[in-house]
Design an enzyme around this catalytic site. Structure first.
Site: not given
Ligand code: NAD
Length: 370
Positions: A143, A194, A227, A251, A255
């Site tokens: 970001y 990852k 994942d 992020d 959620d």
């Protein structure tokens, strides 16, 4: 508990003001009954500060936030500010506050209260008793990484670029918080990246492993691909205690974890900065929800997310674990007694108001402390 700790309260806009009124009653209860005293300062922030001072975060409020031992925020925003210039919008005040306080560690607990198990979309046995903490790196990663932008290539086609970048220090300091917190919880950390396809993932794993070996070998450490973590969060979330991850994965995963619990009105959060030489760190506690203009001013809001944010403050800024447990237990008992605001009301139940929910939590605190 010394009485000279400073707590800055920023109620903000909309339901932020209503939920904070209930939290103030709980703060007063602790002040009188448990000798958990704070010097309390209060300022408008967001739209309320824009109305009062023409800026969503006054210099005075910012300076007090920088000096406070903890900051407790309601929520900011509202449709009446939609046409205000971007840098004066309520959200700009909050972003500036987070940036100036250098809040790099975002903590989002996902806790399922027994009485609300059926509000989750997952099966009872998967979420019953769930209590996990997602720790998201908040000030670096994709970001913020450079270069970024959309460019036109030599052949006239366009290309967009974002850059995922982490320094060793940025990874170390968030992992350090995760390991420190593990000692106050279940002593288990899952570090998520990852590493199978990303250089930053390989580096993240290397830095976390080295820190673990150096300082925290008593904490159980697992590494997991992001994942797989998303899959495991809905398959078997109770395997986790603390998940520490980067800005982007955090992020998304926070959620996902939030939805395990059912309602926005129940979700607290904390954001922490770096420790200074005295071991003190900036800390901002706030509910995950916004200012809910659709129900603002109607005494309908659920104050529990903010009350639980206060409990997080007791735990993480002041080490008052018993008092934090007491607040959480009171909330649990109130819900267990079938007392619900409109957002979490079940079939055949009558919704209580925001202030009645405050009354119920206070009555429960009285009972538990008797
Ligand atoms: P929101 O979280 O304010 O509301 C979403 C929905 O959930 C609404 O229907 C609302 O009534 C309900 N809701 C939220 N919190 C509740 C509570 N405690 N009790 C009962 N119901 C609750 O999100 P939104 O509608 O997208 O945004 C409204 C305003 O809030 C916007 O101006 C937005 O920018 C701002 N916002 C601020 C923050 C913050 O201050 N951290 C976070 C998100 C949104």
């Amino acid at each position: 508990m010394a009485a000279n700790k400073t707590l800055l309260i920023l109620p903000g806009d909309g339901i932020g003001v209503e939920v904070m009124t209930q939290v103030r009653r709980i703060v007063d209860w602790f002040d009188k009954r448990r000798a958990v005293g704070f010097d309390i300062l209060e300022h408008p922030v967001g739209g309320a500060a824009y109305d009062a001072h023409g800026t969503p975060l006054s210099d005075e409020a910012l300076s007090e936030a920088m000096n406070a031992d903890a900051v407790l925020l309601g929520a900011v925003g509202g449709p009446q500010y939609d046409n205000v210039p971007r840098d004066k919008r309520p959200e700009a005040g909050l972003l500036k506050l987070r940036k100036e306080m250098d809040l790099f560690a975002n903590l989002r607990p996902a806790m399922v209260f027994d009485a609300l198990v059926d509000a989750s979309t997952l099966k009872r046995e998967v979420v019953e008793g769930l209590d996990i903490l997602i720790l998201r790196e908040l000030t670096a990663g994709v970001y913020f990484g450079e270069p970024r932008g959309i460019e036109v290539l030599a052949d006239g086609t366009r290309r967009a670029i974002d850059t995922q970048a982490y320094t060793e220090n940025e990874i170390r300091r968030i992992a350090d918080v995760a390991f420190e917190m593990a000692a106050k919880r279940g002593n288990k950390v899952h570090s998520v990246e990852k590493a199978n396809v990303m250089e930053t993932g390989v580096f993240w794993r290397e830095v976390v492993t080295a820190l673990h070996r150096e300082k925290f070998s008593q904490v159980e450490l697992h590494h997991m691909y992001a994942d797989n973590c998303a899959m495991q969060l809905v398959r078997n979330p109770k395997q986790f205690d603390i998940i520490v991850t980067d800005n982007l994965f955090g992020d998304i995963l926070s959620d996902c974890a939030a939805m395990l619990t059912g309602s926005l009105g129940m979700l607290p959060s904390a954001s922490l900065g770096a420790e200074d030489e005295t071991g003190r760190r900036h800390a901002l506690y706030e509910p995950v929800h916004g200012s809910a203009p659709d129900i603002a001013g109607q005494d309908k809001a659920n104050p529990l997310a903010t009350i639980l944010s206060y409990a997080m403050m007791l735990r993480y800024s002041f080490g008052l674990l018993d008092d934090a447990d007491l607040v959480e237990k009171a909330v649990q008992n109130v819900l267990g007694a079938g007392i619900r605001t409109g957002d979490i009301v079940g079939p055949g139940m009558k919704a209580v108001s925001c202030s009645q929910m405050g009354d119920a939590v206070l009555a429960e605190l009285d009972k538990l402390a008797a």
